[in-house]
Motif scaffolding. Structure first.
Motif, mmCIF file in Angstrom:
data_model
loop_
_atom_site.group_PDB
_atom_site.id
_atom_site.type_symbol
_atom_site.label_atom_id
_atom_site.label_comp_id
_atom_site.label_asym_id
_atom_site.label_seq_id
_atom_site.Cartn_x
_atom_site.Cartn_y
_atom_site.Cartn_z
ATOM 1 N N LEU A 33 -26.234 -87.399 45.101
ATOM 2 C CA LEU A 33 -24.967 -88.067 44.822
ATOM 3 C C LEU A 33 -24.309 -88.524 46.120
ATOM 4 N N SER A 34 -23.974 -89.783 46.218
ATOM 5 C CA SER A 34 -23.257 -90.313 47.375
ATOM 6 C C SER A 34 -21.776 -90.416 47.024
ATOM 7 N N LEU A 35 -20.971 -89.541 47.607
ATOM 8 C CA LEU A 35 -19.545 -89.507 47.284
ATOM 9 C C LEU A 35 -18.844 -90.823 47.585
ATOM 10 N N SER A 36 -19.365 -91.585 48.527
ATOM 11 C CA SER A 36 -18.742 -92.864 48.882
ATOM 12 C C SER A 36 -18.897 -93.915 47.788
ATOM 13 N N LYS A 37 -19.679 -93.588 46.752
ATOM 14 C CA LYS A 37 -19.882 -94.525 45.641
ATOM 15 C C LYS A 37 -19.304 -94.004 44.334
ATOM 16 N N VAL A 38 -18.600 -92.887 44.378
ATOM 17 C CA VAL A 38 -18.087 -92.263 43.163
ATOM 18 C C VAL A 38 -16.658 -92.721 42.884
ATOM 19 N N HIS A 39 -16.413 -93.158 41.661
ATOM 20 C CA HIS A 39 -15.076 -93.519 41.181
ATOM 21 C C HIS A 39 -14.851 -92.719 39.908
ATOM 22 N N ILE A 40 -13.905 -91.790 39.961
ATOM 23 C CA ILE A 40 -13.594 -90.960 38.806
ATOM 24 C C ILE A 40 -12.331 -91.501 38.148
ATOM 25 N N ILE A 41 -12.366 -91.634 36.829
ATOM 26 C CA ILE A 41 -11.208 -92.086 36.061
ATOM 27 C C ILE A 41 -10.872 -91.007 35.050
ATOM 28 N N GLY A 42 -9.621 -90.548 35.067
ATOM 29 C CA GLY A 42 -9.215 -89.528 34.124
ATOM 30 C C GLY A 42 -7.897 -89.876 33.476
ATOM 31 N N HIS A 43 -7.766 -89.545 32.197
ATOM 32 C CA HIS A 43 -6.543 -89.835 31.447
ATOM 33 C C HIS A 43 -5.780 -88.552 31.188
ATOM 34 N N SER A 44 -4.458 -88.570 31.387
ATOM 35 C CA SER A 44 -3.560 -87.472 31.100
ATOM 36 C C SER A 44 -3.978 -86.225 31.879
ATOM 37 N N LEU A 45 -4.329 -85.147 31.191
ATOM 38 C CA LEU A 45 -4.780 -83.943 31.885
ATOM 39 C C LEU A 45 -6.041 -84.237 32.692
ATOM 40 N N GLY A 46 -6.853 -85.148 32.192
ATOM 41 C CA GLY A 46 -8.076 -85.545 32.906
ATOM 42 C C GLY A 46 -7.805 -86.164 34.258
ATOM 43 N N ALA A 47 -6.631 -86.786 34.431
ATOM 44 C CA ALA A 47 -6.276 -87.346 35.736
ATOM 45 C C ALA A 47 -6.135 -86.234 36.769
ATOM 46 N N HIS A 48 -5.450 -85.160 36.390
ATOM 47 C CA HIS A 48 -5.296 -84.031 37.308
ATOM 48 C C HIS A 48 -6.626 -83.314 37.519
ATOM 49 N N THR A 49 -7.414 -83.193 36.453
ATOM 50 C CA THR A 49 -8.739 -82.587 36.581
ATOM 51 C C THR A 49 -9.587 -83.384 37.562
ATOM 52 N N SER A 50 -9.478 -84.707 37.511
ATOM 53 C CA SER A 50 -10.187 -85.560 38.466
ATOM 54 C C SER A 50 -9.741 -85.248 39.890
ATOM 55 N N GLY A 51 -8.442 -85.026 40.046
ATOM 56 C CA GLY A 51 -7.922 -84.651 41.358
ATOM 57 C C GLY A 51 -8.474 -83.326 41.846
ATOM 58 N N PHE A 52 -8.614 -82.363 40.944
ATOM 59 C CA PHE A 52 -9.171 -81.064 41.327
ATOM 60 C C PHE A 52 -10.632 -81.213 41.764
ATOM 61 N N VAL A 53 -11.366 -82.094 41.076
ATOM 62 C CA VAL A 53 -12.748 -82.371 41.473
ATOM 63 C C VAL A 53 -12.755 -82.982 42.869
ATOM 64 N N GLY A 54 -11.873 -83.950 43.096
ATOM 65 C CA GLY A 54 -11.786 -84.567 44.417
ATOM 66 C C GLY A 54 -11.450 -83.551 45.493
ATOM 67 N N HIS A 55 -10.539 -82.646 45.190
ATOM 68 C CA HIS A 55 -10.173 -81.594 46.145
ATOM 69 C C HIS A 55 -11.385 -80.715 46.470
ATOM 70 N N ALA A 56 -12.184 -80.399 45.442
ATOM 71 C CA ALA A 56 -13.378 -79.569 45.645
ATOM 72 C C ALA A 56 -14.373 -80.244 46.583
ATOM 73 N N PHE A 57 -14.331 -81.576 46.634
ATOM 74 C CA PHE A 57 -15.208 -82.328 47.534
ATOM 75 C C PHE A 57 -14.463 -82.775 48.794
ATOM 76 N N ASN A 58 -13.407 -82.046 49.129
ATOM 77 C CA ASN A 58 -12.638 -82.275 50.366
ATOM 78 C C ASN A 58 -12.129 -83.705 50.517
ATOM 79 N N GLY A 59 -11.782 -84.336 49.398
ATOM 80 C CA GLY A 59 -11.220 -85.680 49.445
ATOM 81 C C GLY A 59 -12.199 -86.767 49.826
ATOM 82 N N GLN A 60 -13.487 -86.487 49.791
ATOM 83 C CA GLN A 60 -14.499 -87.456 50.224
ATOM 84 C C GLN A 60 -14.967 -88.398 49.115
ATOM 85 N N ILE A 61 -14.537 -88.171 47.885
ATOM 86 C CA ILE A 61 -14.866 -89.094 46.791
ATOM 87 C C ILE A 61 -14.198 -90.430 47.099
#
Length: 135
Positions: A33-61
C-alpha cells in the motif's frame, strides 16, 4: 460515488464494512500500500474514523474527506479525538447538517479546507439525516 471515481480515474475503490469484523489478514491487506495514493472518504462517524486511521499512519495518508463529520460526542473535543488536519496530508470536510444542539454534524472546522454549503444547515428537500449533495 464509486461509479463517479471509476468514471474519471483508473483507481481502486474499496468499501469497508466492519460489521462482521476484520475478515482477513491485516498484514496481507496492507502489503504494498502506498499511502501517498490513498484517499479515504467517511460520512458522519466514518469521517472521524477515517481521521483515526490517518492518525494511526502518522498523517502520511494523502487525503481524507469528511462528509458531514458527526457532531454529537465530538463538538468541543480536543483535535486528537476527532477528524483534524494532522490526520492526512490534506483533509477536507463538507458540513451539511451542522446546527449546534439540533444537527447531526460537527459545528467546528475539521480540515485544511472546510465547506459549509448554506452555512452547514439542512438543505431544502433533504428529509433524511444524511449527507445531501446539492448543486
Amino acid at each position: 460515488m464509486r461509479d463517479e471515481f471509476l468514471h474519471v480515474s483508473n483507481c481502486n475503490v474499496i468499501f469497508v464494512d466492519w460489521s462482521a469484523g476484520n475478515g482477513g489478514n491485516y498484514d496481507q491487506n496492507v502489503k504494498g500500500l502506498s499511502l501517498s495514493k490513498v484517499h479515504i472518504i467517511g460520512h458522519s462517524l466514518g469521517a472521524h474514523t477515517s481521521g483515526f486511521v490517518g492518525h494511526a499512519f502518522n498523517g502520511q495518508i494523502a487525503r481524507i474527506t469528511g462528509l458531514d463529520p458527526a457532531g454529537p460526542g465530538f463538538n468541543g473535543m480536543p483535535a486528537s479525538d476527532k477528524l483534524n488536519p494532522t490526520n492526512a496530508q490534506f483533509v477536507d470536510a463538507i458540513h451539511s447538517d451542522a446546527v449546534l444542539n439540533t444537527g447531526a454534524g460537527i459545528v467546528e472546522n475539521s480540515g485544511h479546507l472546510d465547506f459549509w454549503p448554506d452555512n452547514g444547515k439542512n438543505h431544502p428537500g433533504c428529509t433524511c439525516i444524511c449527507m445531501c449533495l446539492v448543486n
